[in-house]
Design a protein around this motif. Sequence first.
Motif, PDB file in Angstrom:
ATOM      1  N   LEU A 118      86.698 108.985  18.176  1.00  0.00           N
ATOM      2  CA  LEU A 118      86.690 107.605  18.634  1.00  0.00           C
ATOM      3  C   LEU A 118      86.537 106.703  17.419  1.00  0.00           C
ATOM      4  O   LEU A 118      85.748 106.993  16.517  1.00  0.00           O
ATOM      5  N   SER A 119      87.262 105.606  17.386  1.00  0.00           N
ATOM      6  CA  SER A 119      87.173 104.732  16.221  1.00  0.00           C
ATOM      7  C   SER A 119      87.407 103.278  16.600  1.00  0.00           C
ATOM      8  O   SER A 119      88.076 102.963  17.590  1.00  0.00           O
ATOM      9  N   LEU A 120      86.835 102.408  15.800  1.00  0.00           N
ATOM     10  CA  LEU A 120      87.024 100.970  15.918  1.00  0.00           C
ATOM     11  C   LEU A 120      86.771 100.381  14.544  1.00  0.00           C
ATOM     12  O   LEU A 120      85.673 100.495  14.001  1.00  0.00           O
ATOM     13  N   GLY A 121      87.802  99.749  13.962  1.00  0.00           N
ATOM     14  CA  GLY A 121      87.656  99.203  12.618  1.00  0.00           C
ATOM     15  C   GLY A 121      87.256 100.286  11.634  1.00  0.00           C
ATOM     16  O   GLY A 121      87.896 101.329  11.551  1.00  0.00           O
ATOM     17  N   ASP A 122      86.142 100.067  10.926  1.00  0.00           N
ATOM     18  CA  ASP A 122      85.680 101.041   9.933  1.00  0.00           C
ATOM     19  C   ASP A 122      84.722 102.071  10.514  1.00  0.00           C
ATOM     20  O   ASP A 122      84.183 102.910   9.802  1.00  0.00           O
ATOM     21  N   LEU A 123      84.524 102.011  11.835  1.00  0.00           N
ATOM     22  CA  LEU A 123      83.544 102.869  12.494  1.00  0.00           C
ATOM     23  C   LEU A 123      84.238 104.004  13.233  1.00  0.00           C
ATOM     24  O   LEU A 123      85.217 103.787  13.941  1.00  0.00           O
ATOM     25  N   ALA A 124      83.733 105.235  13.061  1.00  0.00           N
ATOM     26  CA  ALA A 124      84.315 106.402  13.731  1.00  0.00           C
ATOM     27  C   ALA A 124      83.204 107.308  14.221  1.00  0.00           C
ATOM     28  O   ALA A 124      82.131 107.390  13.614  1.00  0.00           O
ATOM     29  N   PHE A 125      83.481 108.003  15.325  1.00  0.00           N
ATOM     30  CA  PHE A 125      82.509 108.949  15.886  1.00  0.00           C
ATOM     31  C   PHE A 125      83.266 110.128  16.470  1.00  0.00           C
ATOM     32  O   PHE A 125      84.193 109.954  17.263  1.00  0.00           O
ATOM     33  N   ASP A 126      82.857 111.332  16.081  1.00  0.00           N
ATOM     34  CA  ASP A 126      83.465 112.564  16.578  1.00  0.00           C
ATOM     35  C   ASP A 126      82.564 113.142  17.662  1.00  0.00           C
ATOM     36  O   ASP A 126      81.458 113.616  17.368  1.00  0.00           O
ATOM     37  N   ASP A 161      82.698 115.888  19.248  1.00  0.00           N
ATOM     38  CA  ASP A 161      82.461 117.320  19.122  1.00  0.00           C
ATOM     39  C   ASP A 161      81.348 117.614  18.121  1.00  0.00           C
ATOM     40  O   ASP A 161      80.442 118.401  18.388  1.00  0.00           O
ATOM     41  N   THR A 162      81.426 117.011  16.933  1.00  0.00           N
ATOM     42  CA  THR A 162      80.434 117.273  15.883  1.00  0.00           C
ATOM     43  C   THR A 162      79.245 116.333  15.969  1.00  0.00           C
ATOM     44  O   THR A 162      78.241 116.550  15.296  1.00  0.00           O
ATOM     45  N   ARG A 163      79.360 115.250  16.772  1.00  0.00           N
ATOM     46  CA  ARG A 163      78.334 114.214  16.909  1.00  0.00           C
ATOM     47  C   ARG A 163      78.119 113.472  15.597  1.00  0.00           C
ATOM     48  O   ARG A 163      77.059 112.916  15.346  1.00  0.00           O
ATOM     49  N   GLN A 164      79.133 113.434  14.747  1.00  0.00           N
ATOM     50  CA  GLN A 164      79.023 112.772  13.450  1.00  0.00           C
ATOM     51  C   GLN A 164      79.617 111.370  13.503  1.00  0.00           C
ATOM     52  O   GLN A 164      80.742 111.184  13.963  1.00  0.00           O
ATOM     53  N   ALA A 165      78.835 110.391  13.044  1.00  0.00           N
ATOM     54  CA  ALA A 165      79.306 109.012  12.942  1.00  0.00           C
ATOM     55  C   ALA A 165      79.595 108.693  11.487  1.00  0.00           C
ATOM     56  O   ALA A 165      78.905 109.189  10.580  1.00  0.00           O
ATOM     57  N   GLU A 166      80.606 107.867  11.271  1.00  0.00           N
ATOM     58  CA  GLU A 166      80.967 107.470   9.912  1.00  0.00           C
ATOM     59  C   GLU A 166      81.284 105.984   9.868  1.00  0.00           C
ATOM     60  O   GLU A 166      81.814 105.424  10.831  1.00  0.00           O
ATOM     61  N   VAL A 167      80.947 105.369   8.759  1.00  0.00           N
ATOM     62  CA  VAL A 167      81.349 103.991   8.483  1.00  0.00           C
ATOM     63  C   VAL A 167      82.171 104.010   7.211  1.00  0.00           C
ATOM     64  O   VAL A 167      81.686 104.421   6.149  1.00  0.00           O
ATOM     65  N   ASP A 168      83.422 103.610   7.329  1.00  0.00           N
ATOM     66  CA  ASP A 168      84.348 103.615   6.195  1.00  0.00           C
ATOM     67  C   ASP A 168      84.400 104.996   5.536  1.00  0.00           C
ATOM     68  O   ASP A 168      84.431 105.123   4.308  1.00  0.00           O
ATOM     69  N   GLY A 169      84.392 106.046   6.374  1.00  0.00           N
ATOM     70  CA  GLY A 169      84.507 107.406   5.876  1.00  0.00           C
ATOM     71  C   GLY A 169      83.214 108.033   5.385  1.00  0.00           C
ATOM     72  O   GLY A 169      83.193 109.203   5.009  1.00  0.00           O
ATOM     73  N   LYS A 170      82.109 107.264   5.391  1.00  0.00           N
ATOM     74  CA  LYS A 170      80.832 107.780   4.905  1.00  0.00           C
ATOM     75  C   LYS A 170      79.925 108.085   6.096  1.00  0.00           C
ATOM     76  O   LYS A 170      79.724 107.225   6.953  1.00  0.00           O
ATOM     77  N   PRO A 171      79.369 109.304   6.154  1.00  0.00           N
ATOM     78  CA  PRO A 171      78.541 109.681   7.310  1.00  0.00           C
ATOM     79  C   PRO A 171      77.254 108.874   7.390  1.00  0.00           C
ATOM     80  O   PRO A 171      76.662 108.516   6.364  1.00  0.00           O
ATOM     81  N   ILE A 172      76.827 108.566   8.608  1.00  0.00           N
ATOM     82  CA  ILE A 172      75.529 107.947   8.832  1.00  0.00           C
ATOM     83  C   ILE A 172      74.749 108.835   9.795  1.00  0.00           C
ATOM     84  O   ILE A 172      75.329 109.489  10.659  1.00  0.00           O
ATOM     85  N   SER A 173      73.450 108.863   9.613  1.00  0.00           N
ATOM     86  CA  SER A 173      72.595 109.740  10.407  1.00  0.00           C
ATOM     87  C   SER A 173      72.118 109.016  11.659  1.00  0.00           C
ATOM     88  O   SER A 173      71.499 107.950  11.579  1.00  0.00           O
ATOM     89  N   LEU A 174      72.415 109.597  12.826  1.00  0.00           N
ATOM     90  CA  LEU A 174      71.997 109.032  14.100  1.00  0.00           C
ATOM     91  C   LEU A 174      71.224 110.075  14.896  1.00  0.00           C
ATOM     92  O   LEU A 174      71.514 111.264  14.814  1.00  0.00           O
ATOM     93  N   ASP A 219      74.313  98.150  10.433  1.00  0.00           N
ATOM     94  CA  ASP A 219      74.213  97.086   9.435  1.00  0.00           C
ATOM     95  C   ASP A 219      73.913  97.656   8.054  1.00  0.00           C
ATOM     96  O   ASP A 219      74.498  97.242   7.045  1.00  0.00           O
ATOM     97  N   ALA A 220      72.975  98.618   8.001  1.00  0.00           N
ATOM     98  CA  ALA A 220      72.600  99.218   6.723  1.00  0.00           C
ATOM     99  C   ALA A 220      73.763  99.949   6.083  1.00  0.00           C
ATOM    100  O   ALA A 220      73.865 100.021   4.851  1.00  0.00           O
ATOM    101  N   ALA A 221      74.656 100.486   6.920  1.00  0.00           N
ATOM    102  CA  ALA A 221      75.828 101.194   6.400  1.00  0.00           C
ATOM    103  C   ALA A 221      76.966 100.240   6.048  1.00  0.00           C
ATOM    104  O   ALA A 221      78.008 100.679   5.543  1.00  0.00           O
ATOM    105  N   GLY A 222      76.769  98.947   6.334  1.00  0.00           N
ATOM    106  CA  GLY A 222      77.792  97.954   5.989  1.00  0.00           C
ATOM    107  C   GLY A 222      78.966  97.906   6.936  1.00  0.00           C
ATOM    108  O   GLY A 222      80.062  97.488   6.550  1.00  0.00           O
TER     109      GLY A 222
END
Length: 226
Positions: A127-135, A137-150, A202-205
């Motif tokens: 799933l994606s919107l703008g610079d934000l993506a979430f998989d 299956d892996t439960r991994q979120a990314e902002v502009d390709g960089k993982p963020i911990s949720l 916000d912290a991830a920009g």
Amino acid sequence: MRLLLLEDEGDLATLVANGLHQAGFSVDRAATLAEAEELTRHFRYDAMVLDRGLPDGDGLSLVRGLRRRQDTTPILVLTARDDLDDRIDGLNRGADDYLVKPFALSEVVARLRALLRRPHSAVDCVLSLGDLAFDPDTRQAEVDGKPISLSVLEGNALEILLRRAGKVVRRTQMEQSLYDSGTVIGSNSLEVLIHRLRRKLDAAGSACAIVTVRGLGYLLQPMPPL
């Protein structure tokens, strides 16, 4: 993703429910057909996991009743009945998949995700919107390709918002999807969760924002460029 787990063996039900929680699912538990039928009349589930040998009957009777009501919720049967005829019977009576005990929790999760990717469930791989993506299956979120911990709940909230990106997700809808029916929800639990998620984005920009629509709920949308 909210699931219904129908299993009368307490220890096994706890083990499966905990594994599904860790995989990012919200789980309602039932130990009898009567309990499960009551839950299905009050809540909408994204998928169901059920046993066949229950105190008040065969779990497939629930499947048959749902299909008669034109309910296409994906259903995975977990059972000790391993005869070929039993597996064929389960599939012919409306189950979508059939897994014999004993089983690995990782396979249960994988089979559920495969069911949820089928066209009638309309679940995208990423799933994606703008610079934000979430998989999912892996439960991994990314902002502009960089993982963020949720946390698990934060990831679930983000998934709900991304699936309805640009549209308001009502507060009650989010609470029903995020929390099990037995969970005691504080009056500001959802607000606190959304606040934590906002801070991490916000912290991830991220250029996406979670907007509060007073009296209704929340929506996720890209922020206009400066």
